[in-house]
Design a protein around this motif. Structure first.
Motif, PDB file in Angstrom:
ATOM      1  N   PHE A   1     -60.049 -59.826  -4.508  1.00 38.21           N
ATOM      2  CA  PHE A   1     -58.945 -58.904  -4.778  1.00 38.21           C
ATOM      3  C   PHE A   1     -57.837 -59.722  -5.410  1.00 38.21           C
ATOM      4  N   ASN A   2     -57.139 -59.125  -6.338  1.00 36.86           N
ATOM      5  CA  ASN A   2     -56.047 -59.814  -6.999  1.00 36.86           C
ATOM      6  C   ASN A   2     -54.720 -59.438  -6.336  1.00 36.86           C
ATOM      7  N   HIS A   3     -54.718 -59.369  -5.015  1.00 36.19           N
ATOM      8  CA  HIS A   3     -53.526 -58.994  -4.273  1.00 36.19           C
ATOM      9  C   HIS A   3     -52.696 -60.232  -3.960  1.00 36.19           C
ATOM     10  N   LYS A   4     -51.386 -60.031  -3.888  1.00 38.08           N
ATOM     11  CA  LYS A   4     -50.479 -61.109  -3.509  1.00 38.08           C
ATOM     12  C   LYS A   4     -50.109 -60.904  -2.047  1.00 38.08           C
ATOM     13  N   VAL A   5     -50.325 -61.926  -1.232  1.00 39.01           N
ATOM     14  CA  VAL A   5     -50.004 -61.857   0.192  1.00 39.01           C
ATOM     15  C   VAL A   5     -48.753 -62.690   0.455  1.00 39.01           C
ATOM     16  N   ILE A   6     -47.731 -62.029   0.959  1.00 36.73           N
ATOM     17  CA  ILE A   6     -46.500 -62.683   1.371  1.00 36.73           C
ATOM     18  C   ILE A   6     -46.566 -62.776   2.891  1.00 36.73           C
ATOM     19  N   GLU A   7     -46.373 -63.976   3.422  1.00 36.72           N
ATOM     20  CA  GLU A   7     -46.562 -64.192   4.858  1.00 36.72           C
ATOM     21  C   GLU A   7     -45.233 -64.309   5.592  1.00 36.72           C
ATOM     22  N   ALA A   8     -45.192 -63.693   6.773  1.00 35.18           N
ATOM     23  CA  ALA A   8     -44.072 -63.842   7.697  1.00 35.18           C
ATOM     24  C   ALA A   8     -44.669 -64.031   9.082  1.00 35.18           C
TER      25      ALA A   8
ATOM     26  N   GLY B   1     -41.305 -60.789  13.080  1.00 33.17           N
ATOM     27  CA  GLY B   1     -40.544 -59.673  12.529  1.00 33.17           C
ATOM     28  C   GLY B   1     -39.207 -60.077  11.945  1.00 33.17           C
ATOM     29  N   GLU B   2     -38.544 -61.074  12.528  1.00 34.37           N
ATOM     30  CA  GLU B   2     -37.260 -61.530  12.000  1.00 34.37           C
ATOM     31  C   GLU B   2     -37.414 -62.088  10.588  1.00 34.37           C
ATOM     32  N   VAL B   3     -38.419 -62.928  10.398  1.00 33.66           N
ATOM     33  CA  VAL B   3     -38.672 -63.503   9.072  1.00 33.66           C
ATOM     34  C   VAL B   3     -39.008 -62.382   8.082  1.00 33.66           C
ATOM     35  N   ALA B   4     -39.800 -61.416   8.518  1.00 28.18           N
ATOM     36  CA  ALA B   4     -40.165 -60.295   7.646  1.00 28.18           C
ATOM     37  C   ALA B   4     -38.938 -59.510   7.217  1.00 28.18           C
ATOM     38  N   LEU B   5     -38.015 -59.270   8.141  1.00 34.64           N
ATOM     39  CA  LEU B   5     -36.793 -58.541   7.790  1.00 34.64           C
ATOM     40  C   LEU B   5     -35.953 -59.314   6.787  1.00 34.64           C
ATOM     41  N   GLU B   6     -35.921 -60.633   6.919  1.00 32.88           N
ATOM     42  CA  GLU B   6     -35.193 -61.456   5.944  1.00 32.88           C
ATOM     43  C   GLU B   6     -35.840 -61.343   4.561  1.00 32.88           C
ATOM     44  N   ILE B   7     -37.157 -61.361   4.514  1.00 34.51           N
ATOM     45  CA  ILE B   7     -37.871 -61.209   3.236  1.00 34.51           C
ATOM     46  C   ILE B   7     -37.547 -59.849   2.626  1.00 34.51           C
TER      47      ILE B   7
ATOM     48  N   LYS C   1     -34.920 -57.964   3.099  1.00 32.33           N
ATOM     49  CA  LYS C   1     -33.507 -57.848   2.711  1.00 32.33           C
ATOM     50  C   LYS C   1     -33.268 -58.333   1.293  1.00 32.33           C
ATOM     51  N   VAL C   2     -34.046 -59.316   0.859  1.00 30.49           N
ATOM     52  CA  VAL C   2     -33.868 -59.877  -0.481  1.00 30.49           C
ATOM     53  C   VAL C   2     -34.155 -58.828  -1.547  1.00 30.49           C
ATOM     54  N   LYS C   3     -35.129 -57.988  -1.313  1.00 29.94           N
ATOM     55  CA  LYS C   3     -35.499 -56.863  -2.177  1.00 29.94           C
ATOM     56  C   LYS C   3     -35.896 -57.279  -3.590  1.00 29.94           C
ATOM     57  N   GLU C   4     -36.274 -58.545  -3.770  1.00 32.68           N
ATOM     58  CA  GLU C   4     -36.783 -58.973  -5.072  1.00 32.68           C
ATOM     59  C   GLU C   4     -38.212 -58.492  -5.257  1.00 32.68           C
ATOM     60  N   VAL C   5     -39.009 -58.676  -4.231  1.00 33.21           N
ATOM     61  CA  VAL C   5     -40.387 -58.204  -4.266  1.00 33.21           C
ATOM     62  C   VAL C   5     -40.581 -57.298  -3.051  1.00 33.21           C
ATOM     63  N   ILE C   6     -40.505 -56.015  -3.280  1.00 33.57           N
ATOM     64  CA  ILE C   6     -40.746 -55.058  -2.208  1.00 33.57           C
ATOM     65  C   ILE C   6     -42.257 -54.885  -2.097  1.00 33.57           C
ATOM     66  N   PRO C   7     -42.804 -55.086  -0.910  1.00 32.12           N
ATOM     67  CA  PRO C   7     -44.264 -54.976  -0.771  1.00 32.12           C
ATOM     68  C   PRO C   7     -44.742 -53.537  -0.961  1.00 32.12           C
ATOM     69  N   ASP C   8     -45.970 -53.432  -1.433  1.00 30.45           N
ATOM     70  CA  ASP C   8     -46.595 -52.109  -1.534  1.00 30.45           C
ATOM     71  C   ASP C   8     -47.011 -51.624  -0.156  1.00 30.45           C
ATOM     72  N   ILE C   9     -47.482 -52.545   0.670  1.00 30.53           N
ATOM     73  CA  ILE C   9     -47.843 -52.225   2.051  1.00 30.53           C
ATOM     74  C   ILE C   9     -47.410 -53.382   2.953  1.00 30.53           C
ATOM     75  N   ILE C  10     -47.234 -53.047   4.224  1.00 31.37           N
ATOM     76  CA  ILE C  10     -46.953 -54.049   5.243  1.00 31.37           C
ATOM     77  C   ILE C  10     -48.099 -53.997   6.241  1.00 31.37           C
ATOM     78  N   VAL C  11     -48.674 -55.143   6.528  1.00 32.75           N
ATOM     79  CA  VAL C  11     -49.735 -55.258   7.528  1.00 32.75           C
ATOM     80  C   VAL C  11     -49.162 -56.137   8.639  1.00 32.75           C
ATOM     81  N   LEU C  12     -49.141 -55.619   9.867  1.00 29.84           N
ATOM     82  CA  LEU C  12     -48.499 -56.373  10.929  1.00 29.84           C
ATOM     83  C   LEU C  12     -49.246 -56.296  12.244  1.00 29.84           C
TER      84      LEU C  12
END
Length: 137
Positions: A29-36, A39-45, A47-58
């Motif tokens: 899959f050519n998906h980009k995975v952003i890791e946190a 939950g605190e780290v995820a919220l910081e990511i 907040k930046v709103k540069e790359v809004i994820p298409d989905i969140i898996v948690l």
């Protein structure tokens, strides 16, 4: 037509993170995975709103902010609440399942013990979201 996804993976277990990334890589899959790792780290990511994820898996069981607390914060944010959140967890507690759906999750997936079963579930989940019309908008 399937598309590449930006996936925010919120998981505190390094082995689970490696396993998820291995599945994405194995399936080519050519998906980009952003890791946190919580939950605190995820919220910081988010907040930046540069790359809004298409989905969140948690995961649900995490330090600092657990999965349910994270979901409540996410779904109370007018900008972020529309991001589909999929719980990927070992908890088959019926109360957790109901609480997550009441908050507004898009899916609840149990982590199977066998790798082949895990690969199969993640593949189906990502195939579904890569063709979902909500994501293409």
């Amino acid at each position: 037509m399937s598309r590449s996804l930006n996936i925010l993976l919120i998981e505190d277990d390094a082995i689970e993170v490696m396993k998820f990334n291995r599945v994405v890589s194995t399936l080519k899959f050519n998906h980009k995975v952003i890791e946190a790792n919580n939950g605190e780290v995820a919220l910081e990511i988010l907040k930046v709103k540069e790359v809004i994820p298409d989905i969140i898996v948690l995961d649900l069981n995490m330090p600092k902010i657990n999965g349910i607390e994270f979901l409540e914060i996410l779904k109370n944010d007018d900008y972020l609440k529309y991001i589909p959140a999929i719980v990927l967890t070992t908890s088959n507690n019926h109360t957790d399942v109901l609480q997550c759906y009441k908050i507004g999750i898009a899916g609840y997936v149990l982590k199977p013990l066998k790798y082949d079963d895990y690969l199969n579930r993640i593949q189906k989940m990502l195939e579904y979201w890569s063709v979902n019309e909500l994501i293409s908008q």
